[in-house]
Design a protein around this motif. Structure first.
Motif, PDB file in Angstrom:
ATOM      1  N   THR A  87       0.856  -1.185   0.000  1.00 12.01           N
ATOM      2  CA  THR A  87       0.000   0.000   0.000  1.00 12.01           C
ATOM      3  C   THR A  87       0.889   1.230   0.000  1.00 12.01           C
ATOM      4  OG1 THR A  87      -1.779  -1.120   1.198  1.00 12.01           O
ATOM      5  CG2 THR A  87      -1.744   1.306   1.287  1.00 12.01           C
ATOM      6  N   ILE A  88       0.561   2.209  -0.839  1.00  7.96           N
ATOM      7  CA  ILE A  88       1.293   3.462  -0.859  1.00  7.96           C
ATOM      8  C   ILE A  88       0.365   4.582  -0.396  1.00  7.96           C
ATOM      9  CG2 ILE A  88       0.831   3.741  -3.344  1.00  7.96           C
ATOM     10  CD1 ILE A  88       3.443   5.409  -3.482  1.00  7.96           C
ATOM     11  N   GLU A  89       0.875   5.426   0.500  1.00  5.31           N
ATOM     12  CA  GLU A  89       0.149   6.608   0.979  1.00  5.31           C
ATOM     13  C   GLU A  89       1.020   7.833   0.756  1.00  5.31           C
ATOM     14  OE1 GLU A  89      -1.946   6.255   4.806  1.00  5.31           O
ATOM     15  OE2 GLU A  89      -1.117   4.222   4.923  1.00  5.31           O
ATOM     16  N   ALA A  90       0.378   8.981   0.581  1.00  4.99           N
ATOM     17  CA  ALA A  90       1.117  10.235   0.414  1.00  4.99           C
ATOM     18  C   ALA A  90       0.180  11.406   0.590  1.00  4.99           C
ATOM     19  CB  ALA A  90       1.771  10.292  -0.975  1.00  4.99           C
ATOM     20  N   GLY A 132      -1.092  12.098  -8.534  1.00  5.47           N
ATOM     21  CA  GLY A 132      -1.493  10.829  -7.962  1.00  5.47           C
ATOM     22  C   GLY A 132      -0.321   9.969  -7.552  1.00  5.47           C
ATOM     23  N   VAL A 133      -0.612   8.688  -7.339  1.00  2.00           N
ATOM     24  CA  VAL A 133       0.390   7.709  -6.936  1.00  2.00           C
ATOM     25  C   VAL A 133       0.190   6.438  -7.757  1.00  2.00           C
ATOM     26  CG1 VAL A 133       0.667   8.606  -4.590  1.00  2.00           C
ATOM     27  CG2 VAL A 133      -1.088   6.873  -5.063  1.00  2.00           C
ATOM     28  N   VAL A 134       1.225   5.584  -7.759  1.00  2.00           N
ATOM     29  CA  VAL A 134       1.228   4.374  -8.557  1.00  2.00           C
ATOM     30  C   VAL A 134       1.501   3.174  -7.671  1.00  2.00           C
ATOM     31  CG1 VAL A 134       2.321   3.177 -10.512  1.00  2.00           C
ATOM     32  CG2 VAL A 134       2.080   5.668 -10.550  1.00  2.00           C
ATOM     33  N   PHE A 193      -3.545   4.026  -1.437  1.00  2.00           N
ATOM     34  CA  PHE A 193      -3.780   3.253  -2.654  1.00  2.00           C
ATOM     35  C   PHE A 193      -3.197   1.854  -2.454  1.00  2.00           C
ATOM     36  CE2 PHE A 193      -2.839   3.010  -7.480  1.00  2.00           C
ATOM     37  CZ  PHE A 193      -4.119   2.561  -7.751  1.00  2.00           C
ATOM     38  N   THR A 194      -4.059   0.852  -2.562  1.00  2.00           N
ATOM     39  CA  THR A 194      -3.638  -0.510  -2.282  1.00  2.00           C
ATOM     40  C   THR A 194      -4.054  -1.455  -3.405  1.00  2.00           C
ATOM     41  OG1 THR A 194      -3.620  -2.259  -0.593  1.00  2.00           O
ATOM     42  CG2 THR A 194      -5.717  -1.156  -1.001  1.00  2.00           C
ATOM     43  N   LYS A 204      -8.421   5.506  -1.296  1.00  2.00           N
ATOM     44  CA  LYS A 204      -9.127   6.467  -0.449  1.00  2.00           C
ATOM     45  C   LYS A 204      -8.465   7.830  -0.598  1.00  2.00           C
ATOM     46  CE  LYS A 204     -10.418   3.253   3.281  1.00  2.00           C
ATOM     47  NZ  LYS A 204     -10.274   2.951   4.728  1.00  2.00           N
ATOM     48  N   VAL A 205      -9.269   8.886  -0.565  1.00  2.00           N
ATOM     49  CA  VAL A 205      -8.760  10.245  -0.621  1.00  2.00           C
ATOM     50  C   VAL A 205      -9.529  11.082   0.399  1.00  2.00           C
ATOM     51  CG1 VAL A 205      -8.251  12.231  -2.070  1.00  2.00           C
ATOM     52  CG2 VAL A 205      -8.348   9.942  -3.100  1.00  2.00           C
TER      53      VAL A 205
END
Length: 788
Positions: free
Chosen positions: A645-648, A663-665, A715-716, A729-730
């Motif tokens: 899972t990446i969070e930022a 966004g993220v990848v 983001f998972t 989730k945002v």
């Protein structure tokens, strides 16, 4: 194997004699010129009914490149399941005699602007002895696959080295020679490779480790200018006893490099745009064309002939034998063929021009269609060439005169109206003609053909090899290493002769090993802090060394070796491991986190003030509208990461009424906070995509995010037996994490792995590079998913 060993012995002995060939492992044939020396093909044939009119078999699997034949197997690369959620690319294997399908290997497409109709544009290459097939895919894989379809090794060129593609589908094909798989591509990664260049990488054919890097564009005068992506495929030649790789490039030049080292031998700038056609070589003469503007102005397009045996020692330019730019034709998208002293060059509007190869005199022209992409094949007194619009033209050649006879073979779609596109290049092996349309694979020939095999010329001999010769160069192997904290990296110095062949280590081979401080990357802003040397300890043992990596969570640097006056180095990247946190506070202003890929020049660390506080954050560069800079992924982890899972924290600002996309990848899925108002209610959205040029994955939910507001994203990707569940989730930073997912998608054709990354796309850069919308990133956290 015995036959190939015999060939190798002939080469070593310097004997040049005809060689039998039942294989076709270079897309232009055994002599790499577009000529097949087969005989006994049917004078005419049809493609509508198998078993009649010369059509031996066909299969409903299309493509747009040339097939490859090795040891009785035929291999292709192509797209499949167009417009479906399972759409992707695949390598297929067939029995070359019967057409029976043996196996297929499927893989997804991602991180590219290439669309469905342009998948599978690269051609395959092979190691005939090991019977390994090598493929460069649209999504950036370089695969090594055995004859049974099993994966031997793979590299991820986009996530490891910052490879770039364009909408046009222009990607070069690999070539195998001297135990190496060599590939040219446009990339920008880190350190000395931070800035975008057309580079070449040579991979060990057995292991996939990098043997050498080359950046011949840096030798081009006037100063190099990257003009886009390209698809000129290289050829191998021996000239003046040197074994060379020769290719057109994205800088408007044709370059020659030593096959085993990548050392530049000569370059010739002749185009103001990219060079897409592949060269052909006859002895010392090298032929190539382009369809762009010329550097000195004047007419569009050019065809040149160079004498590569006569190279100016100062300028490293070969002698020009002849050129033709008076025709003002765009010879830009299809490659030429060379046979029997004639050079056949298609222009983009499907007119074939025949030149006398010796002096460049135009012998004749023949119109065969409207649009040209595929290259011509010369075989058995005929020339075959595709027009894009469902037509294969067969011309009966007549020496210096215009072709006497023309047969046009048209193709119908398997279903529905409209024409089937025909981009490919035919091949001819064992008395049979093989070719692909966008939808089908065909085999044409005389069913009673019994040989003998065609005879082909070997390459000219190289200089005599002496294993006890004094070395003229050294290299460190591997030349590029990806590792982790506290790892033990094993490096070795190889001693080479002038042709890059390994010689015995000198008796007194005392190698000095060092960890040099790298220079500032070309993209570094004025006043930036130079990067430190690699934090590691070298345990040297003569020509080999163990490099014990320090405990920093991420870093990059060089390991250098010196023997006498000879020097070489290896690039070392210490990849951030999961779990991983980054708040950018320890990154110098104007820099980027070391160990990240495709970040320098596209992102930069800045100081951001909010009220009385200031903090360091990562900022997307927003002053360059060129596509590879305006939109970029900053890759953090290994390409083989999975189940994380990446969070930022993300924030965007509005400029001129527009917001950027950010966004993220995760595992080659991208969560995008879309800056446009696309929903039915006129609100912004959060979207999950994987291949943004195609809607294979495109799940959206309304999220009317605002300018100047920090948001936390999570983001998972959860891997299941046959699918992957991708969820995001945002929420506003500082607020409680919501229970429900903002957007979620279950992918029936899942990406099983992929580097974690940050995503940014600034599309509103103003005139004279006036800043567009800003994007800021902070507090990146990557954690493993809980095991269930």
């Amino acid at each position: 194997m015995t036959r190939w060993l015999g060939f190798a012995l002939l080469l070593i002995a310097g004997v040049v004699s005809p060689a039998p060939a039942a294989d076709w492992v270079h897309w232009r044939g055994p002599e790499q010129t577009g000529q097949s020396r087969e005989t006994g093909l049917p004078d005419e044939f049809q493609v509508d009914e198998v078993g009649k009119g010369g059509l031996l078999w066909r299969q409903p699997y299309g493509g747009r490149s040339a097939p490859l034949i090795l040891k009785g197997n035929l291999y292709t690369i192509s797209g499949y399941d167009m417009s479906l959620p399972t759409e992707g690319e695949r390598i297929m294997c067939f029995d070359a005699e019967t057409g029976a399908k043996k196996w297929e290997k499927r893989f997804n497409v991602f991180h590219t602007d290439v669309v469905s109709s342009r998948l599978g544009w690269t051609s395959l290459t092979a190691d005939p002895e090991a019977e390994h097939i090598f493929a460069h895919t649209t999504g950036g894989f370089l695969f090594c696959i055995d004859k049974d379809g099993k994966e031997v090794w793979k590299r991820q060129l986009t996530e490891e080295f910052g490879r770039v593609t364009g909408y046009g589908g222009r990607s070069a094909s690999p070539i195998f020679d001297s135990g190496l798989v060599i590939l040219g591509f446009v990339n920008g990664s880190w350190g000395d490779q931070a800035i975008g260049r057309n580079r070449f990488a040579a991979f060990d054919g057995k292991t996939g480790e990098i043997v050498w890097w080359a950046s011949p564009s840096e030798a081009v005068k006037p100063p190099f200018n990257l003009r886009g992506t390209y698809y000129s495929n290289p050829v191998i030649a021996v000239i003046n006893g040197q074994r060379l790789l020769i290719s057109g490039c994205a800088d408007g030049a044709i370059h020659a490099m030593k096959v085993r080292t990548g050392e530049q031998v000569w370059s010739y700038l002749f185009s103001a745009g990219v060079v897409n056609p592949s060269p052909v070589v006859d002895g010392n003469l090298v032929y190539i064309s382009h369809g762009e503007e010329n550097p000195e102005g004047g007419n569009i397009g050019r065809v040149i002939c160079l004498d590569a045996s006569k190279v100016d020692p100062k300028t490293k330019k070969p002698a020009l034998v002849w050129e033709n730019k008076k025709l003002a034709k765009r010879f830009g998208l299809a490659s030429p063929a060379l046979a029997d002293g004639k050079l056949y060059v298609p222009d983009d509007a499907a007119e074939l021009v025949c030149f006398n190869a010796k002096d460049g005199k135009v012998l004749w022209k023949a119109k065969y269609g409207t649009v040209s992409r595929g290259a011509p094949l010369v075989v058995d007194g005929k020339l075959y060439i595709f027009d894009v619009s469902a037509k294969l033209t067969a011309m009966t050649l007549n020496g210096d005169k215009e072709p006497e006879k023309v047969q046009e073979i048209t193709f119908r779609r398997l279903a529905g109206a409209g024409f089937v596109e025909t981009h490919g290049t035919p091949i001819a092996v064992n008395g049979k003609l093989y070719f692909l349309t966008q939808e089908q694979l065909y085999c044409v020939g005389n069913k009673d053909w019994a040989g003998p095999p065609a005879q082909y010329k070997l390459l000219a001999p190289e200089t005599t090899f002496k294993d006890d010769a004094a070395p003229t160069a050294i290299r460190v192997f591997p030349a590029d290493v990806e590792t982790k904290t506290a790892a033990d990296v094993k490096l070795a110095v190889k001693f080479l002769d002038n042709n890059g062949r390994e010689v015995k280590a000198p008796a007194d081979a005392a190698v000095d090993w060092a960890l040099p401080a790298p220079p500032l990357p070309p993209t570094a802003p004025k006043g930036a802090t130079p990067p430190p040397a690699l934090n590691a300890e070298i345990k040297a043992n003569g020509a080999s060394a163990d490099v014990v990596i320090g405990k920093l969570p991420r870093q990059q640097g060089m390991v250098a070796a010196k023997f006498d006056k000879l020097t070489a180095r290896s690039r070392v990247r210490v990849i951030p491991q999961i779990p991983y946190k980054e708040d950018f506070e320890k990154v110098p202003l104007g820099g980027v986190p070391s160990g990240w890929i495709n970040t320098q020049g596209k992102y930069t660390v800045v100081e951001l003030k909010e009220g009385d506080k200031s903090t360091k954050v990562l900022s997307k560069v927003n002053t360059d509208s060129r596509p590879p800079l305006a939109r970029a992924n900053a890759y953090i982890t290994s390409p083989w990461a999975s189940n994380y899972t990446i969070e930022a924290d993300l924030m965007g600002t509005e400029v001129g009424g527009k917001l950027a996309d950010m966004g993220v990848v995760n595992c080659r899925y991208t969560l995008i906070l879309d800056g446009k108002s696309d929903s039915a209610a006129g609100k912004r959205q959060a979207r999950i995509v994987s291949w943004e040029a195609r809607p294979r994955v495109n799940q959206a939910a309304e999220l009317d995010w605002q300018s100047g507001v920090w948001y936390r994203v999570k983001f998972t990707v959860v891997q299941k037996e046959k699918t992957a569940v991708v969820s995001a989730k945002v929420w506003k930073r500082g607020e409680a994490e919501p229970t429900d997912w903002t957007v979620s998608y279950e992918d029936p054709s899942p990406n099983r792995e992929g580097a974690a990354a940050l995503y940014g796309y600034v599309s509103n850069v103003g005139e004279n590079n006036a800043p567009g919308s800003a994007i800021y990133y902070d507090n990146v956290v990557i954690t493993p998913n809980e095991k269930k």
